[in-house]
Motif scaffolding. Structure first.
Motif, mmCIF file in Angstrom:
data_model
loop_
_atom_site.group_PDB
_atom_site.id
_atom_site.type_symbol
_atom_site.label_atom_id
_atom_site.label_comp_id
_atom_site.label_asym_id
_atom_site.label_seq_id
_atom_site.Cartn_x
_atom_site.Cartn_y
_atom_site.Cartn_z
ATOM 1 N N ALA A 193 42.354 105.943 12.743
ATOM 2 C CA ALA A 193 43.059 106.565 13.872
ATOM 3 C C ALA A 193 44.518 106.857 13.508
ATOM 4 N N GLU A 194 45.129 107.722 14.330
ATOM 5 C CA GLU A 194 46.567 107.950 14.240
ATOM 6 C C GLU A 194 47.255 107.030 15.249
ATOM 7 N N HIS A 195 48.491 106.613 14.914
ATOM 8 C CA HIS A 195 49.165 105.580 15.693
ATOM 9 C C HIS A 195 50.559 106.035 16.129
ATOM 10 N N VAL A 196 51.030 105.433 17.229
ATOM 11 C CA VAL A 196 52.416 105.594 17.675
ATOM 12 C C VAL A 196 53.015 104.195 17.790
ATOM 13 N N THR A 197 54.328 104.099 17.642
ATOM 14 C CA THR A 197 54.960 102.785 17.705
ATOM 15 C C THR A 197 56.418 102.920 18.121
ATOM 16 N N VAL A 198 57.104 101.784 18.128
ATOM 17 C CA VAL A 198 58.511 101.723 18.543
ATOM 18 C C VAL A 198 59.395 101.509 17.327
ATOM 19 N N ARG A 199 60.483 102.240 17.274
ATOM 20 C CA ARG A 199 61.527 101.992 16.288
ATOM 21 C C ARG A 199 62.853 102.016 17.038
ATOM 22 N N HIS A 200 63.563 100.905 16.992
ATOM 23 C CA HIS A 200 64.803 100.791 17.750
ATOM 24 C C HIS A 200 65.837 101.795 17.261
ATOM 25 N N GLU A 201 66.880 101.973 18.075
ATOM 26 C CA GLU A 201 67.886 102.980 17.750
ATOM 27 C C GLU A 201 68.609 102.683 16.440
ATOM 28 N N ASP A 202 68.625 101.392 16.029
ATOM 29 C CA ASP A 202 69.218 101.071 14.732
ATOM 30 C C ASP A 202 68.211 101.230 13.597
ATOM 31 N N PHE A 228 59.612 100.592 24.432
ATOM 32 C CA PHE A 228 58.246 100.557 24.935
ATOM 33 C C PHE A 228 58.011 101.568 26.054
ATOM 34 N N ALA A 229 59.057 101.871 26.822
ATOM 35 C CA ALA A 229 58.900 102.771 27.967
ATOM 36 C C ALA A 229 58.422 104.164 27.553
ATOM 37 N N GLY A 230 58.649 104.548 26.307
ATOM 38 C CA GLY A 230 58.235 105.876 25.859
ATOM 39 C C GLY A 230 56.815 105.948 25.335
ATOM 40 N N ILE A 231 56.150 104.803 25.202
ATOM 41 C CA ILE A 231 54.813 104.787 24.593
ATOM 42 C C ILE A 231 53.757 105.379 25.526
#
Length: 306
Positions: A193-202, A228-231
């Motif tokens: 599968a293709e995935h999405v995740t979180v990367r902080h602003e730093d 997380f709010a954007g996931i």
């Protein structure tokens, strides 16, 4: 040379100076303090007269502190800590206390714990206010220099002058939109599968992403967001997966489906972190106790939906 002396200062003036310094905005400082913008502007005029300095100057759409204001802000933090200790020496009574408590938290911690914390604080103290700021991947300076009372994070910064306590533990699951795709039944399905995740602003990634990379579990990441709010918006209507904490089902990922990972992963701990100078502060002890009580209640609420 200023004609004013130290007796013209009080705790409210110091708190106002710090609010403007940390927010970089008169408007946001007013919101944080629960006063009008004109009250903040008037307070700044008084401070400028006392200090004999502009304190803050315009830069683009915001304001920045002068060298003098930077120095005064650092001393104001120490003075406010001493004023709190002086005022609470005879015993701390939440019902009589008024002020703002600043907590750094990301989406999961904010949504899971802080609404209930605010209700508890306001029930005990009509003058209590809560200011929530993003923690990202927190650094020690957040608690040392930026007027932050507590950080709630799965990744406590390491420093000799910081203290920490584990609040709770969560597990990682696979999130997806059940209306758009099936759950990955096997490891091969997960990896294909293709995935999405979180990367902080730093640009720091999640601990689970680091662990997966270390285990050589390679995924195709097609999108990253800073929180997380954007996931949820990315997952809805698409075939993508997100490997994230299960407790997001009570907040940012409510309504999406979740399934267990096809392999074992380490748990996600959550810590409460504060500066050593606040360890014995009665106000801070009260805040920590209230937050711990909220965390216990949240964990007793059963497994999150998903």
């Amino acid at each position: 040379m200023s004609r004013f002396d130290h007796l013209d200062l009080d705790g409210h003036a110091l708190e106002l100076l710090l609010a403007v310094h940390e927010e970089g905005s008169v408007t946001r400082a007013a919101q944080r303090l629960g006063v009008t913008q004109s009250a903040v502007s008037h307070g700044l005029d008084k401070l400028r007269a006392i200090a004999g300095d502009a304190l803050f100057v315009r830069s683009g759409r915001g304001i920045v502190a002068t060298v003098q204001a930077e120095a005064l802000a650092a001393r104001a933090r120490v003075l406010l800590d001493e004023l709190r200790a002086f005022g609470q020496a005879a015993g701390f009574d939440p019902a009589r206390w008024r002020g703002t408590l600043t907590i750094a938290a990301n989406d999961l911690q904010r949504d899971l714990l802080l609404p209930a914390l605010l209700r508890r604080l306001r029930a005990a103290s009509a003058g209590a206010r809560l200011c929530v700021i993003p923690s990202g991947a927190p650094q020690p300076a957040l608690l040392r220099e930026q007027g932050c009372d507590l950080v709630i994070t799965p990744r406590p910064p390491e420093a000799a002058d910081l203290l920490q306590k584990r609040l709770f533990e969560d597990r990682y699951v696979v999130w997806f939109d059940a209306a758009a795709r099936k759950a990955p039944a096997r490891r091969a399905d997960y990896l294909a599968a293709e995935h999405v995740t979180v990367r902080h602003e730093d640009r720091r990634g999640l601990d689970i992403d680091t662990w997966l990379a270390e285990q050589r579990i390679e995924r195709e990441i097609v999108a990253t967001v800073p929180g997380f709010a954007g996931i949820a918006a990315l997952l809805r209507g698409g075939p993508w997966l997100a490997t994230l904490p299960s407790l997001l089902g009570r907040g940012a990922l409510r309504g999406l489906a979740a399934t267990e990972l096809p392999f074992a992963t380490p748990p996600m701990p959550m810590y409460l972190v504060w500066h050593r100078r606040r360890q014995d502060d009665p106000l801070h002890r009260w805040l920590r106790a209230e937050l711990e009580a909220v965390a216990r209640e949240a964990m007793e609420g059963g497994p999150p939906p998903g």
